[in-house]
Design a protein around this motif. Structure first.
Motif, mmCIF file in Angstrom:
data_model
loop_
_atom_site.group_PDB
_atom_site.id
_atom_site.type_symbol
_atom_site.label_atom_id
_atom_site.label_comp_id
_atom_site.label_asym_id
_atom_site.label_seq_id
_atom_site.Cartn_x
_atom_site.Cartn_y
_atom_site.Cartn_z
ATOM 1 N N PHE C 199 -4.438 -8.754 -5.019
ATOM 2 C CA PHE C 199 -5.181 -8.507 -3.794
ATOM 3 C C PHE C 199 -6.046 -9.711 -3.428
ATOM 4 C CE2 PHE C 199 -6.823 -5.739 -0.597
ATOM 5 C CZ PHE C 199 -8.102 -6.224 -0.370
ATOM 6 N N GLU C 200 -6.782 -10.222 -4.431
ATOM 7 C CA GLU C 200 -7.644 -11.402 -4.193
ATOM 8 C C GLU C 200 -6.827 -12.561 -3.650
ATOM 9 O OE1 GLU C 200 -10.986 -11.796 -4.830
ATOM 10 O OE2 GLU C 200 -11.087 -9.656 -5.316
ATOM 11 N N LEU C 201 -5.678 -12.787 -4.285
ATOM 12 C CA LEU C 201 -4.869 -13.953 -3.916
ATOM 13 C C LEU C 201 -4.371 -13.851 -2.478
ATOM 14 C CD1 LEU C 201 -2.787 -14.633 -7.168
ATOM 15 C CD2 LEU C 201 -4.710 -15.953 -6.287
ATOM 16 N N ILE C 202 -3.933 -12.660 -2.043
ATOM 17 C CA ILE C 202 -3.425 -12.603 -0.670
ATOM 18 C C ILE C 202 -4.564 -12.678 0.335
ATOM 19 C CG2 ILE C 202 -1.259 -11.410 -1.217
ATOM 20 C CD1 ILE C 202 -2.444 -8.878 0.090
ATOM 21 N N ALA C 203 -5.705 -12.094 -0.023
ATOM 22 C CA ALA C 203 -6.849 -12.170 0.887
ATOM 23 C C ALA C 203 -7.264 -13.631 1.065
ATOM 24 C CB ALA C 203 -8.005 -11.338 0.347
ATOM 25 N N LYS C 204 -7.304 -14.351 -0.048
ATOM 26 C CA LYS C 204 -7.701 -15.761 0.005
ATOM 27 C C LYS C 204 -6.708 -16.590 0.817
ATOM 28 C CE LYS C 204 -7.867 -18.237 -3.762
ATOM 29 N NZ LYS C 204 -8.136 -18.736 -5.119
ATOM 30 N N ALA C 205 -5.421 -16.223 0.740
ATOM 31 C CA ALA C 205 -4.388 -16.999 1.449
ATOM 32 C C ALA C 205 -4.307 -16.614 2.916
ATOM 33 C CB ALA C 205 -3.033 -16.797 0.769
ATOM 34 N N GLY C 206 -5.141 -15.676 3.343
ATOM 35 C CA GLY C 206 -5.181 -15.339 4.762
ATOM 36 C C GLY C 206 -4.212 -14.250 5.193
ATOM 37 N N TYR C 207 -3.601 -13.542 4.232
ATOM 38 C CA TYR C 207 -2.714 -12.444 4.612
ATOM 39 C C TYR C 207 -3.534 -11.193 4.913
ATOM 40 C CZ TYR C 207 1.283 -15.100 2.748
ATOM 41 O OH TYR C 207 2.253 -16.037 2.510
ATOM 42 N N ASN C 208 -2.968 -10.328 5.711
ATOM 43 C CA ASN C 208 -3.626 -9.063 6.020
ATOM 44 C C ASN C 208 -3.650 -8.179 4.769
ATOM 45 O OD1 ASN C 208 -4.429 -6.555 6.883
ATOM 46 N ND2 ASN C 208 -3.166 -6.572 8.738
ATOM 47 N N PRO C 209 -4.844 -7.929 4.207
ATOM 48 C CA PRO C 209 -4.907 -7.189 2.943
ATOM 49 C C PRO C 209 -4.478 -5.725 3.052
ATOM 50 C CG PRO C 209 -7.117 -7.721 3.726
ATOM 51 C CD PRO C 209 -6.172 -8.372 4.662
ATOM 52 N N HIS C 210 -4.398 -5.178 4.288
ATOM 53 C CA HIS C 210 -3.931 -3.799 4.427
ATOM 54 C C HIS C 210 -2.461 -3.654 4.032
ATOM 55 C CE1 HIS C 210 -7.461 -1.990 6.347
ATOM 56 N NE2 HIS C 210 -7.651 -3.178 6.888
ATOM 57 N N GLU C 211 -1.723 -4.786 4.037
ATOM 58 C CA GLU C 211 -0.297 -4.709 3.726
ATOM 59 C C GLU C 211 -0.039 -4.365 2.265
ATOM 60 O OE1 GLU C 211 2.205 -4.686 5.817
ATOM 61 O OE2 GLU C 211 0.776 -4.855 7.458
ATOM 62 N N ALA C 212 -1.020 -4.618 1.393
ATOM 63 C CA ALA C 212 -0.829 -4.329 -0.036
ATOM 64 C C ALA C 212 -0.570 -2.844 -0.253
ATOM 65 C CB ALA C 212 -2.050 -4.790 -0.828
ATOM 66 N N ALA C 213 -1.421 -1.999 0.341
ATOM 67 C CA ALA C 213 -1.215 -0.558 0.179
ATOM 68 C C ALA C 213 0.080 -0.116 0.852
ATOM 69 C CB ALA C 213 -2.396 0.212 0.756
ATOM 70 N N ILE C 215 3.066 -1.451 1.133
ATOM 71 C CA ILE C 215 4.344 -1.521 0.426
ATOM 72 C C ILE C 215 4.461 -0.360 -0.552
ATOM 73 C CG2 ILE C 215 3.691 -3.101 -1.476
ATOM 74 C CD1 ILE C 215 6.545 -4.421 -0.877
ATOM 75 N N TRP C 216 3.321 0.062 -1.112
ATOM 76 C CA TRP C 216 3.359 1.219 -2.007
ATOM 77 C C TRP C 216 3.651 2.489 -1.236
ATOM 78 C CZ3 TRP C 216 4.532 -0.157 -6.382
ATOM 79 C CH2 TRP C 216 3.924 -1.240 -7.043
ATOM 80 N N SER C 240 -0.648 5.562 -11.411
ATOM 81 C CA SER C 240 0.172 6.261 -10.424
ATOM 82 C C SER C 240 0.135 5.504 -9.103
ATOM 83 C CB SER C 240 -0.339 7.684 -10.218
ATOM 84 O OG SER C 240 -1.545 7.651 -9.460
ATOM 85 N N THR C 241 1.253 5.633 -8.377
ATOM 86 C CA THR C 241 1.330 4.942 -7.080
ATOM 87 C C THR C 241 0.207 5.412 -6.162
ATOM 88 O OG1 THR C 241 3.696 4.996 -7.430
ATOM 89 C CG2 THR C 241 2.959 4.303 -5.273
ATOM 90 N N GLU C 242 -0.084 6.725 -6.204
ATOM 91 C CA GLU C 242 -1.158 7.252 -5.346
ATOM 92 C C GLU C 242 -2.482 6.579 -5.659
ATOM 93 O OE1 GLU C 242 0.974 9.030 -7.039
ATOM 94 O OE2 GLU C 242 1.857 10.602 -5.797
ATOM 95 N N GLU C 243 -2.755 6.395 -6.943
ATOM 96 C CA GLU C 243 -4.017 5.752 -7.323
ATOM 97 C C GLU C 243 -4.069 4.330 -6.780
ATOM 98 O OE1 GLU C 243 -4.985 5.427 -11.618
ATOM 99 O OE2 GLU C 243 -5.912 3.514 -11.058
ATOM 100 N N ARG C 244 -2.949 3.623 -6.910
ATOM 101 C CA ARG C 244 -2.933 2.233 -6.455
ATOM 102 C C ARG C 244 -3.146 2.151 -4.950
ATOM 103 N NH1 ARG C 244 2.172 -0.189 -9.807
ATOM 104 N NH2 ARG C 244 1.090 -2.177 -9.781
ATOM 105 N N ILE C 245 -2.511 3.067 -4.209
ATOM 106 C CA ILE C 245 -2.681 3.058 -2.750
ATOM 107 C C ILE C 245 -4.150 3.267 -2.398
ATOM 108 C CG2 ILE C 245 -2.174 4.313 -0.619
ATOM 109 C CD1 ILE C 245 0.634 4.863 -1.801
#
Lengths: 186, 245, 385
Positions: C199-213, C215-216, C240-245
Motif C-alpha cells: 500500500f505504501e509503495l503504490i501511494a508513494k508512486a502516485g497510484y490511486n490507493p483505492h485500487e488496492a481494495a 482487486i480483492w 481473510s480477503t474480507e479483512e484485507r479489503i
C-alpha cells in the motif's frame, strides 16, 4: 501421458504396487474389443480398463496410448477433479475431440501446446481423423505427439503417440505409423 | 505469495523425486552402489579422452534438531570444489582430461540446445532408476540390456567443447548438526530411533558421439562427507566404482 | 531402561505451558534487506538463496515462462517504479498459469502469474500486488518464516521424542496442530505487513490507493460464484480477503484525504496485456470453473470477450444458443479472433442452419487460408452438401 515425474506421481506408483508391464510381441494383437494391429517391434504394455499404454523405453520418454470405446458422457481420462470435467460427447466433431485431448495434456502439465494438420484420416477403414501436436513440459523439455481416432458406433477410439522430440519420439514414429496402417476391425 | 494456494508449484526435477523416494523406502545406512554398463560393444578406454563435466547438481544440508534439511551455501560451495578436484584426480589417474561445462551465454539457441540435452538426461536417468534399478516396474523391452541413449543430439556438445564423453553428477547430502546429534543420543537413551543424515547421488557417463549412456551408477549411504577434501575424494571414488578405465 | 519418570514430568510441563509448542513471539525482528545486500556464505539466509538460485535456474528454462520482450519490459517498468533502489536486485519471470498470484523469493526472484495479468483491471491494481511481493522481499519474510518453522519444529521434536519414549503417542498430534497453527499465525502477520508495504509503495508512486481494495473485491466476487467451500481460516497462511479489503479501504480513505491527484493506468495495462488476451482466456477457460470464469468475464469485458467460448465449453442446457449469440456479438468488434467463425460453423451446423454454417466455415478459410485444421474444415463443408 508425459508429465514431469512429480513426487506425487512416483509416490502413487510406489504405493499402488506399480503397474506391471507385459511383453507385446510383433504379431497381430487385439486392442480392446474393436480392432487388431500388427506391431513392427516388441513393446512393453500395461492395461487398465479402457486404457492401454505401450512403451519401449519408459512412458516419460515415449508412449503409445490406446483409448478403447469411451462412451458418451465419460470423462476423457480417469484421475483427479480436473479430468472429470473433460467429457466426451458422441456428437463431438474432430475439432472438439482434438481440444479434449489437448486439454488433457494441459492438465498433465503440458505447456505451449500447439496442434498441426488436423485432417480426416481412415481408422481401420472407418472415417476418422488425425493431428500432430507439440508441447513443452513444465521442466522445459520438448515433446512431440501424433493422435489418430474415430467415433465408431457412438464410442471414441484413440491412439496417441507422444515422446521427447529429441530421440525418443522419432525413434519409433515409423513403427507407429505402420501400426496405424495395420488397424483391422475385428 | 499474495494468496493461499494448495497447488504444488515447484516441480522437483525428475531424478530428485526418484532418489528421495528411494531414501524414504530404505532404512539402512549402508553404502550401496549398483553399476550398470552398456552390455554390447567394447567399453572404450578413457585414456587420452576429454570428459565434459556437465553442471554438477550438488546440494548439502544440515539436519536441524527438528529433522528439517537446512540448505547450507558454504558447505555446498566447498563440496563443489572438492568434488571437482576429486573428479579431476580420478580422471587424471585414468589418463583422461576433465573439462568444465560453461553455458554459451552469447549464443542463446546453442545454450537452449544444451539445456534440452540436460533435461533429457534427467528424464532418461529417471527411467533408468525406475525401470532398471528397481525403483519401479521393469520393462520387458529393456530386460537383459542396458541400452539407453540421449540420441545423436549430443554431437553439439562434442563439437562445442571438443569432448568425447559427458559426465553427469547429482548429489544430495544431509548432515546431522550438533543439536540433531544430541537429539539422536537422547532419543536412543529413551529407546526411540531418530534418523541422521543421508547421502544420495548418481553419476552417468555419456558417449557424445552416439549419445549412448555408457555407464550409470547410483549411491546411497548414511556416511560419507563432501565438506572436506579427503572424505570427498572417498565419496567420489565410491560414486565412480567400476568407472571405465 | 526408559527414563519414564523425567519424560512424564516434562509432558506435564508441556501440557501446562500453552505456549511451549506454540511460542507467541516472532524471532528477533530482522532489519530490512539493503539494496545490493548479499548474505554471508555461512548464514542460513545464504542457504535459502542457494536453493532459490537453483529453482530460478530451472525457472529460466521452464516451459511455463512467457518470454515476450514487450510484456516483460512493461512489468519491469512497474516493478522498478515501486522498488526504487531495489530494482536491480529483482529479476522478473512471467509464468503462464491461469491462477491469480505473484511470489517473491529471498534471492530476488519474482514470479508474476498470467492469471494476475488477466484479472488486474488497471496498472494500480497490478502495482499493489507487486508492491506486496516487494514488501516480502524487503522485510525478509521468507527467512523469518524459515527461522520460525525451524525453532518451532525443534521444540516439537523434543516433545515428540519424549512422548514417544513415554509411550504417549496421541499428545504429539495436538502439539503438532498447535505448532502448525502458530506457524500459520506468524505467516498471516507477515502477510499483513506485506499488504502495508504494498500500500505504501503504490501511494508513494502516485497510484490511486483505492485500487488496492478493488482487486480483492473482484477476487471475492469470483470466489463467491464458485460452489467450492472456503478453506479454514485457522490454517490459512493469509488473512481473510474480507479483512484485507476492510483494512485497505480504511487506509485509502486516510491517504487520499488531502485530495492529491492519483493515476490508475487502465489503458496502459490493457494495452500491455491485450496481445495475450486470447491466450489468457483460453488458459482460464481450460480450468473449466465456469461459474468463477463467468464472474470474471462479467467484471472485465464489456464486449463479451470469452463468453462464446465459455458457453460452448460448458455445454449445458441452453448453452449452444447462448454461445451463438455471444459469438455473433464478438464479431461486431474488430479484434474478434478468427476461430470464432469456425466455432460458429460447428454450432450452426449442429443446430441445422446449413446456410449460415457454410458461410461461417468459408469465412474462416478465407481469413486463415493456411489454418492448421483447414483440411478438417473443408471436410465439414463437404458434409454440409
Amino acid at each position: 501421458m508425459p508429465r514431469p515425474a512429480t513426487y506425487a506421481l512416483l509416490l502413487a506408483l510406489l504405493l499402488s504396487g506399480c503397474a506391471t508391464y507385459s511383453l507385446v510381441e510383433p504379431k497381430r494383437t487385439p486392442i480392446g474389443d474393436l480392432y487388431t494391429v500388427e506391431p513392427q517391434i516388441p513393446w512393453s504394455a500395461a492395461k487398465s480398463g479402457k486404457y492401454e499404454i505401450w512403451t519401449v523405453d519408459g512412458r516419460l520418454l515415449q508412449q503409445l496410448q490406446f483409448v478403447n470405446g469411451l462412451e458418451d458422457g465419460e470423462p476423457m481420462f480417469k484421475g483427479n477433479e480436473q479430468y472429470k470435467k473433460q467429457v466426451f460427447r458422441k456428437s463431438m466433431p474432430a475439432s472438439d475431440i482434438m481440444e479434449l485431448v489437448v486439454d488433457g495434456l494441459a492438465s498433465d502439465g503440458a505447456q505451449k501446446l500447439a496442434t498441426r494438420n488436423l485432417k480426416p484420416a481412415p481408422f481401420g477403414g472407418q472415417p476418422g481423423f488425425r493431428f500432430e501436436a507439440n508441447f513443452v513440459t513444465k521442466d522445459g523439455l520438448e515433446y512431440e505427439g501424433l493422435v489418430v481416432g474415430a467415433i465408431i458406433k457412438d464410442k471414441l477410439y484413440l491412439i496417441k503417440y507422444t515422446g521427447t522430440r529429441a530421440h525418443y519420439h522419432p525413434k519409433h514414429k515409423e513403427h507407429v505409423e505402420r501400426l496405424i496402417e495395420s488397424i483391422r476391425m475385428q | 505469495m499474495v494468496i493461499d494456494f494448495d497447488r504444488v508449484k515447484l516441480m522437483p526435477r525428475p531424478i530428485l523425486c526418484c532418489l528421495l523416494l528411494l531414501s524414504v523406502a530404505t532404512a539402512t545406512g549402508c553404502a550401496q552402489t549398483k553399476t550398470l554398463t552398456r552390455s554390447e560393444g567394447n567399453r572404450p578406454p578413457l585414456a587420452g579422452a576429454r570428459v565434459l563435466l556437465m553442471p554438477a547438481d550438488i546440494e548439502l544440508y544440515e539436519l536441524t534438531v527438528g529433522g528439517l534439511p537446512e540448505p547450507k551455501a558454504d558447505w555446498t560451495a566447498s563440496a563443489r570444489i572438492h568434488v571437482a578436484a576429486a573428479l579431476r584426480e580420478e580422471l587424471t589417474q585414468r589418463k583422461a582430461a576433465l573439462i568444465f561445462y560453461q553455458p554459451p551465454r552469447s549464443d542463446p539457441p546453442k545454450e537452449y540446445a544444451h539445456t534440452q540435452l540436460v533435461k533429457l538426461h534427467d528424464v532418461v536417468g529417471g527411467a533408468i532408476l525406475t525401470h532398471q534399478m528397481g525403483m519401479g516396474p521393469s520393462l520387458p523391452t529393456k530386460e537383459g540390456a542396458f541400452d539407453w541413449s540421449l540420441g545423436q543430439g549430443t554431437a553439439v556438445l562434442r563439437e562445442d567443447f571438443g569432448a568425447d564423453y559427458g559426465l553427469f553428477l547429482f548429489v544430495r547430502d544431509s548432515y546431522a548438526g550438533a543439536g540433531r546429534t544430541a537429539m539422536m543420543a537422547l532419543a536412543a537413551a529413551g529407546g526411540v530411533v531418530v534418523p541422521g543424515g543421508r547421502q544420495i547421488g548418481f553419476a552417468s557417463l555419456v558417449d557424445l558421439k552416439s549419445g549412448n549412456i555408457l555407464w550409470f551408477n547410483w549411491l546411497m549411504s548414511g556416511t560419507g562427507d563432501l565438506r572436506d577434501a579427503e572424505p570427498a575424494r572417498s565419496t567420489v571414488r565410491s560414486l565412480l566404482a567400476d568407472f571405465p578405465s | 531402561m526408559k527414563p519414564v519418570a523425567p519424560a512424564a514430568a516434562l509432558i506435564v510441563v508441556f501440557l501446562a505451558c500453552a505456549s511451549c509448542a506454540a511460542p507467541k513471539s516472532s524471532p528477533d525482528a530482522l532489519p530490512d534487506i539493503k539494496p545490493g545486500q548479499r548474505p554471508s556464505l555461512q548464514s542460513d539466509e545464504a542457504g535459502l538463496w542457494m536453493q532459490m538460485d537453483r529453482v530460478e535456474a530451472g525457472l529460466r528454462t521452464s516451459g511455463q515462462i512467457v518470454a515476450d520482450a514487450r510484456l516483460n519490459a512493461y512489468v519491469r517498468e512497474v516493478v522498478c517504479r515501486l522498488a526504487g533502489p531495489y530494482c536491480a536486485d529483482i529479476r522478473i519471470y512471467i509464468v503462464e498459469t491461469p491462477y491469480f498470484n505473484a511470489s517473491m523469493a529471498p534471492n530476488g526472484t519474482m514470479q508474476v502469474w498470467t492469471g494476475l495479468l488477466l484479472r488486474a483491471q488497471n496498472e494500480a491494481q497490478l502495482a499493489y500486488v507487486l508492491g506486496h511481493e516487494i514488501g516480502h522481499f524487503q522485510r525478509r519474510h521468507s527467512l523469518q518464516i524459515w527461522r520460525d518453522i525451524r525453532s518451532k519444529s525443534d521444540s516439537l521434536v523434543f516433545f515428540r521424542v519424549l512422548t514417544a519414549a513415554a509411550g504417549a503417542g496421541f499428545v504429539g498430534d495436538l502439539a503438532q496442530l498447535a505448532a502448525l497453527a502458530s506457524i500459520y499465525a506468524f505467516s498471516r502477520d507477515n502477510e499483513r505487513e506485506a499488504d502495508d508495504v504494498g500500500f505504501e509503495l503504490i501511494a508513494k508512486a502516485g497510484y490511486n490507493p483505492h485500487e488496492a481494495a478493488r482487486i480483492w473485491e473482484g477476487l471475492l466476487k469470483e470466489q463467491a460464484a464458485s460452489p467450492k467451500g472456503k478453506p479454514s481460516i485457522f490454517f490459512a497462511t493469509h488473512p481473510s480477503t474480507e479483512e484485507r479489503i476492510a483494512t485497505l479501504k480504511t487506509r485509502a480513505q486516510q491517504a487520499t484525504a488531502g485530495g492529491q491527484p492519483v493515476t490508475v493506468g487502465k489503458e496502459r495495462l490493457l494495452a500491455a496485456v491485450h496481445p495475450f488476451r486470447s491466450l489468457l482466456l483460453r488458459d482460464e477457460l481450460r480450468r473449466r470453473e465456469f461459474a468463477e470464469t463467468q464472474a470474471l468475464l462479467d467484471r472485465l469485458f464489456e464486449n463479451g470477450a470469452g463468453l462464446g467460448e465459455l458457453h460452448r465449453l460448458r455445454a449445458k442446457q441452453g448453452d449452444e444458443q447462448k454461445a451463438v449469440a455471444a459469438y455473433d456479438k464478438a464479431l461486431e468488434f474488430d479484434d474478434a479472433p478468427v476461430d470464432v467463425h469456425r466455432a460458429l460453423g460447428l454450432l450452426l451446423s449442429r443446430a441445422g442452419d446449413k446456410a449460415k454454417a457454410r458461410s461461417a466455415y468459408e469465412r474462416y478459410l478465407q481469413l486463415k487460408p493456411d489454418a492448421e485444421d483447414r483440411e478438417m474444415v473443408r471436410s465439414y463443408l463437404r458434409q454440409l452438401e
